[in-house]
Structures are given as C-alpha cells and as structure tokens.
Write a protein that holds these residues in place. Structure first.
Motif, PDB file in Angstrom:
ATOM      1  N   VAL A 190       0.600  47.500  62.533  1.00  0.00           N
ATOM      2  CA  VAL A 190       1.603  46.585  63.076  1.00  0.00           C
ATOM      3  C   VAL A 190       3.003  47.139  62.851  1.00  0.00           C
ATOM      4  O   VAL A 190       3.855  47.127  63.761  1.00  0.00           O
ATOM      5  N   ILE A 191       3.253  47.646  61.635  1.00  0.00           N
ATOM      6  CA  ILE A 191       4.575  48.202  61.324  1.00  0.00           C
ATOM      7  C   ILE A 191       4.861  49.425  62.194  1.00  0.00           C
ATOM      8  O   ILE A 191       5.958  49.588  62.735  1.00  0.00           O
ATOM      9  N   VAL A 192       3.871  50.279  62.341  1.00  0.00           N
ATOM     10  CA  VAL A 192       4.066  51.498  63.123  1.00  0.00           C
ATOM     11  C   VAL A 192       4.328  51.154  64.591  1.00  0.00           C
ATOM     12  O   VAL A 192       5.227  51.736  65.219  1.00  0.00           O
ATOM     13  N   ILE A 193       3.567  50.221  65.144  1.00  0.00           N
ATOM     14  CA  ILE A 193       3.771  49.847  66.549  1.00  0.00           C
ATOM     15  C   ILE A 193       5.167  49.258  66.756  1.00  0.00           C
ATOM     16  O   ILE A 193       5.856  49.567  67.742  1.00  0.00           O
ATOM     17  N   LEU A 194       5.626  48.425  65.829  1.00  0.00           N
ATOM     18  CA  LEU A 194       6.976  47.854  65.930  1.00  0.00           C
ATOM     19  C   LEU A 194       8.038  48.941  65.863  1.00  0.00           C
ATOM     20  O   LEU A 194       9.030  48.912  66.608  1.00  0.00           O
ATOM     21  N   MET A 195       7.835  49.920  64.979  1.00  0.00           N
ATOM     22  CA  MET A 195       8.796  51.022  64.866  1.00  0.00           C
ATOM     23  C   MET A 195       8.831  51.843  66.151  1.00  0.00           C
ATOM     24  O   MET A 195       9.903  52.242  66.619  1.00  0.00           O
ATOM     25  N   LEU A 196       7.674  52.089  66.729  1.00  0.00           N
ATOM     26  CA  LEU A 196       7.620  52.888  67.948  1.00  0.00           C
ATOM     27  C   LEU A 196       8.181  52.140  69.156  1.00  0.00           C
ATOM     28  O   LEU A 196       8.628  52.751  70.118  1.00  0.00           O
ATOM     29  N   LEU A 197       8.142  50.795  69.083  1.00  0.00           N
ATOM     30  CA  LEU A 197       8.754  50.015  70.151  1.00  0.00           C
ATOM     31  C   LEU A 197      10.278  49.999  70.039  1.00  0.00           C
ATOM     32  O   LEU A 197      10.992  49.952  71.037  1.00  0.00           O
ATOM     33  N   LEU A 198      10.768  50.042  68.801  1.00  0.00           N
ATOM     34  CA  LEU A 198      12.211  50.018  68.581  1.00  0.00           C
ATOM     35  C   LEU A 198      12.856  51.366  68.877  1.00  0.00           C
ATOM     36  O   LEU A 198      13.977  51.430  69.375  1.00  0.00           O
ATOM     37  N   PHE A 199      12.143  52.432  68.553  1.00  0.00           N
ATOM     38  CA  PHE A 199      12.690  53.780  68.726  1.00  0.00           C
ATOM     39  C   PHE A 199      11.901  54.524  69.809  1.00  0.00           C
ATOM     40  O   PHE A 199      10.789  54.133  70.176  1.00  0.00           O
ATOM     41  N   THR A 200      12.481  55.603  70.291  1.00  0.00           N
ATOM     42  CA  THR A 200      11.819  56.419  71.305  1.00  0.00           C
ATOM     43  C   THR A 200      10.582  57.093  70.709  1.00  0.00           C
ATOM     44  O   THR A 200      10.681  57.734  69.653  1.00  0.00           O
ATOM     45  N   PRO A 201       9.411  56.960  71.321  1.00  0.00           N
ATOM     46  CA  PRO A 201       8.208  57.607  70.782  1.00  0.00           C
ATOM     47  C   PRO A 201       8.407  59.118  70.668  1.00  0.00           C
ATOM     48  O   PRO A 201       8.940  59.751  71.576  1.00  0.00           O
ATOM     49  N   GLY A 202       7.997  59.654  69.566  1.00  0.00           N
ATOM     50  CA  GLY A 202       8.151  61.086  69.337  1.00  0.00           C
ATOM     51  C   GLY A 202       7.914  61.428  67.883  1.00  0.00           C
ATOM     52  O   GLY A 202       7.475  60.581  67.089  1.00  0.00           O
ATOM     53  N   LEU A 203       8.203  62.666  67.527  1.00  0.00           N
ATOM     54  CA  LEU A 203       7.945  63.158  66.172  1.00  0.00           C
ATOM     55  C   LEU A 203       8.710  62.350  65.132  1.00  0.00           C
ATOM     56  O   LEU A 203       8.142  61.902  64.132  1.00  0.00           O
ATOM     57  N   ASN A 204      10.008  62.155  65.338  1.00  0.00           N
ATOM     58  CA  ASN A 204      10.836  61.475  64.338  1.00  0.00           C
ATOM     59  C   ASN A 204      10.392  60.037  64.108  1.00  0.00           C
ATOM     60  O   ASN A 204      10.289  59.582  62.956  1.00  0.00           O
ATOM     61  N   SER A 205      10.142  59.308  65.193  1.00  0.00           N
ATOM     62  CA  SER A 205       9.759  57.908  65.043  1.00  0.00           C
ATOM     63  C   SER A 205       8.394  57.763  64.368  1.00  0.00           C
ATOM     64  O   SER A 205       8.185  56.844  63.564  1.00  0.00           O
ATOM     65  N   ILE A 206       7.458  58.671  64.660  1.00  0.00           N
ATOM     66  CA  ILE A 206       6.128  58.601  64.035  1.00  0.00           C
ATOM     67  C   ILE A 206       6.234  58.877  62.536  1.00  0.00           C
ATOM     68  O   ILE A 206       5.635  58.176  61.716  1.00  0.00           O
ATOM     69  N   VAL A 207       7.017  59.898  62.169  1.00  0.00           N
ATOM     70  CA  VAL A 207       7.177  60.229  60.750  1.00  0.00           C
ATOM     71  C   VAL A 207       7.850  59.080  60.005  1.00  0.00           C
ATOM     72  O   VAL A 207       7.438  58.708  58.893  1.00  0.00           O
ATOM     73  N   MET A 208       8.887  58.502  60.594  1.00  0.00           N
ATOM     74  CA  MET A 208       9.570  57.378  59.961  1.00  0.00           C
ATOM     75  C   MET A 208       8.645  56.176  59.828  1.00  0.00           C
ATOM     76  O   MET A 208       8.630  55.490  58.796  1.00  0.00           O
ATOM     77  N   ALA A 209       7.855  55.914  60.854  1.00  0.00           N
ATOM     78  CA  ALA A 209       6.943  54.771  60.823  1.00  0.00           C
ATOM     79  C   ALA A 209       5.886  54.933  59.730  1.00  0.00           C
ATOM     80  O   ALA A 209       5.589  53.984  58.988  1.00  0.00           O
ATOM     81  N   MET A 210       5.323  56.132  59.614  1.00  0.00           N
ATOM     82  CA  MET A 210       4.317  56.367  58.578  1.00  0.00           C
ATOM     83  C   MET A 210       4.954  56.407  57.197  1.00  0.00           C
ATOM     84  O   MET A 210       4.349  56.007  56.204  1.00  0.00           O
ATOM     85  N   GLY A 211       6.214  56.895  57.121  1.00  0.00           N
ATOM     86  CA  GLY A 211       6.888  56.960  55.827  1.00  0.00           C
ATOM     87  C   GLY A 211       7.232  55.607  55.258  1.00  0.00           C
ATOM     88  O   GLY A 211       7.388  55.468  54.031  1.00  0.00           O
ATOM     89  N   LEU A 212       7.335  54.575  56.099  1.00  0.00           N
ATOM     90  CA  LEU A 212       7.694  53.241  55.623  1.00  0.00           C
ATOM     91  C   LEU A 212       6.613  52.615  54.751  1.00  0.00           C
ATOM     92  O   LEU A 212       6.905  51.828  53.854  1.00  0.00           O
ATOM     93  N   THR A 213       5.362  52.945  55.024  1.00  0.00           N
ATOM     94  CA  THR A 213       4.261  52.320  54.278  1.00  0.00           C
ATOM     95  C   THR A 213       3.396  53.326  53.525  1.00  0.00           C
ATOM     96  O   THR A 213       2.614  52.922  52.656  1.00  0.00           O
ATOM     97  N   GLY A 214       3.526  54.608  53.824  1.00  0.00           N
ATOM     98  CA  GLY A 214       2.626  55.592  53.223  1.00  0.00           C
ATOM     99  C   GLY A 214       2.868  55.844  51.747  1.00  0.00           C
ATOM    100  O   GLY A 214       2.010  56.417  51.072  1.00  0.00           O
ATOM    101  N   TRP A 215       4.022  55.439  51.213  1.00  0.00           N
ATOM    102  CA  TRP A 215       4.394  55.753  49.834  1.00  0.00           C
ATOM    103  C   TRP A 215       3.838  54.767  48.818  1.00  0.00           C
ATOM    104  O   TRP A 215       3.957  54.990  47.597  1.00  0.00           O
TER     105      TRP A 215
END
Length: 342
Positions: A190-215
């Motif tokens: 859910v968090i990743v999908i929301l992040m990808l909807l807010l930002f342009t899909p791509g390398l940076n948005s995917i890394v940021m989305a996974m970094g928000l919860t992966g830690w």
C-alpha cells in the motif's frame, strides 16, 4: 613381577635436564591466532553451498557491471522483422538451433525472417525484435542496483534508528518502538503504491518507496543487540572515561554489531530485488522501454503459452539470484554465530 623390576635399572642417563627452551617448546601455540572476522571467513569457506553461491553471485555482478558499457546489441533497439526469434548459438544444438515448431512441423525461423548468416540471438528476441540476452544483462544490472540502493537506505535508517532507540532506552525507546509498530501495521504494498502514484514511476521512486519500510527489521535487530551491548564492561568503561555516545557507537557498538548488520543486509538485497520484480510484473515498477527482471517476466508471461523461453530465462536468473543470496546469508549467519548450527 620381581624379575621385571630387577631388570629395570635407573641410571643418570635416564634423566634429562629441563631447560627454558624445552618449556617454551611445550607451551608454544602452533595454530596461528585469528581475529573474529578471520575465524568467521575460515568457517564460511568450509560451507560449500555458501561459497558456490558467492562465486555465482560474483559472476552475475561482473556481467552486470560489464553491461553498463557493453552488450551484444542495443537492448532497446526494435526490429519487428526479427520478432519472436528462438534462441540460437549454432546448428544442431538442441534448444539453441533457431528452429521452432510451426503448424506441426519444424522450421528455421532465422531463414524465414531472412536473418543474415552469422547473426545469432543467444536467448532469442521478444515481440518487438529486441535481443533478450542484452535485455537480460541490463535487467539484472538494474535489479541489482535497485536492491543495493534500497539496502543502503535500510542500513542508513535502520542502523541509526536502532542504535538511538536501544542506547537511550526508557521513554525514548517506547516512543520509537510505537512508531515502528504503526509503520509495520500498514502493508508495504500500500505504501509503495501510494509513493508511486505521488511520484513519477522509475528507479528513484521505487528505491524511495522500498526505503520507507524496508529498514524496520534492521532497526529492531540493531536495537535488541544494542540493549545487550550497552551494559557490557567496555561500554561502561568508555562512558566512565567521558566518551560521547557517537564515539561509543562508532568505536564499540557498530563493530560488535557488524555480524548482525552483514547478515541482515544479505537478506535485504534479495528481498528488495524480488519486490521490484513484483512491482514491475504488475505494471507499476520500471517503465518501458527499460528492462528489469520484473518487466522481462511480464513481457514473457504474455507469450508464455507459445514462446515459453521468453519467460524461462529471466525466471531462472531471478531464482538463481534469490537462492544464491539466501544460501550465502545462511552461510554468513553460521560463520558469524556457530551456535546457530546446533
């Protein structure tokens, strides 16, 4: 018995003078002394599955690095005339002969497409005539890059958060752990999908989305170890000498947490790679025409019934990467903590 005792004669030659050299030789340690990491590496080398995985991953990483500068052909170049060509290396090699079953008879797809002699596609081409081998090289490189960047986020946030929470304890620890529980209660997808909807899909948005919860997992492991280590004598001695918490963390806590951090990192990388492949497979990951393992699986799945090789190869590479990372992580865990083998 008495006769045997009479035969034994004790003479001055029966005794030897003990010198300092004899004592030193008896007390000498023949085995070389090893540090903790040297001993861990020695145990790791005895784990055959972990070492095979290590060399396999090293080859994959080298190929990925090479793909930055060189690939057999342009991975994004389209040639519709050469669409859906089967793999070909040479004549007479089963599965790599460039032939396919069309209407119940075996035909040479390369001859039908008028492909020049000497032009081979090792893993065939996709529905747009793009070289699958070149795209697979680029896809593995991109997936590994995403896994590495997401793991760096994991390290930077998770280690710092866990150290602060475990070191301060008390009210600070309670508040920080409640924050982790709130974040954990929300599904990662859910968090990743929301992040990808807010930002342009791509390398940076995917890394940021996974970094928000992966830690979160890293933070919990580091916190638990910090709670144990901060009561050790050497840490208490450092605090008595007036060293700052930052200096204690850098000099004493992080070196002793290194085994936990390394092992968790080896589990985090394949998790990030698989999550990226899943996002790209469902169409919200890496955008076209860029290739990743997920996009290759998604493209291959569309023609899996008639052209299964387009999905087999990226699926096989993804499986090898996942298995190799997990086997290496298990080997590292056993090497750093031999008690886990019991």
């Amino acid at each position: 018995m008495a006769d045997n005792l009479n035969k034994l004669k004790i003479t001055p030659a029966s005794f030897k003078t003990v010198t300092a050299a004899n004592v030193d030789a008896q007390e000498k340690i023949s085995t070389p002394s090893l540090t903790f990491f040297q001993d861990a590496i020695r145990r790791l080398r005895k784990n055959r599955a972990a070492m095979i995985s290590f060399w396999l991953l090293l080859v994959i990483v080298i190929i990925s690095v090479v793909s930055i500068w060189w690939t057999p052909s342009n991975p994004n170049a389209q040639n519709v005339a050469y669409a859906n060509l089967p793999p070909k290396i040479g004549q007479g090699i089963p599965g790599f002969s460039g032939q396919a079953n069309v209407g119940g008879r075996i035909v040479d797809k390369y001859a039908q497409a008028n492909v020049p002699k000497g032009t081979y596609y090792i893993l065939g081409t996709d529905y747009l005539g793009r070289d699958l081998f070149s795209r697979l090289m680029k896809g593995v490189a991109l997936s590994l890059l995403i896994g590495l960047l997401a793991t760096l986020f994991d390290l930077a946030i998770g280690v710092s958060y866990g150290l602060i929470s475990g070191w301060h304890g008390g009210r600070t620890d309670n508040i920080m752990q409640r924050i982790i529980e709130i974040i954990s209660s929300i599904p990662n997808l859910v968090i990743v999908i929301l992040m990808l909807l807010l930002f342009t899909p791509g390398l940076n948005s995917i890394v940021m989305a996974m970094g928000l919860t992966g830690w979160i997992t890293m933070a919990r492991l580091v916190r638990a170890e910090t709670l144990t280590l901060k009561s050790q004598e050497y840490v208490l001695a450092a605090r008595t000498l007036g060293e700052s918490p930052v200096k204690i963390a850098v000099k004493h806590l992080i070196p002793n947490l290194s085994s936990t951090i390394i092992i968790q990192t080896m589990f985090s990388i394949p998790t990030a790679i698989f999550f990226e492949a899943f996002l790209s497979f469902i169409g919200i990951g890496i955008p076209a025409p860029n290739a990743s393992l997920g996009t290759l699986l998604a493209d291959g799945q569309k023609a899996f019934r008639f052209l299964p090789y387009q999905m087999w190869y990226p699926a096989a590479v993804l499986s090898i990467i996942m298995i190799a990372f997990n086997l290496l992580a298990d080997g590292l865990r056993d090497a750093f903590d031999p008690k886990t083998q019991e």
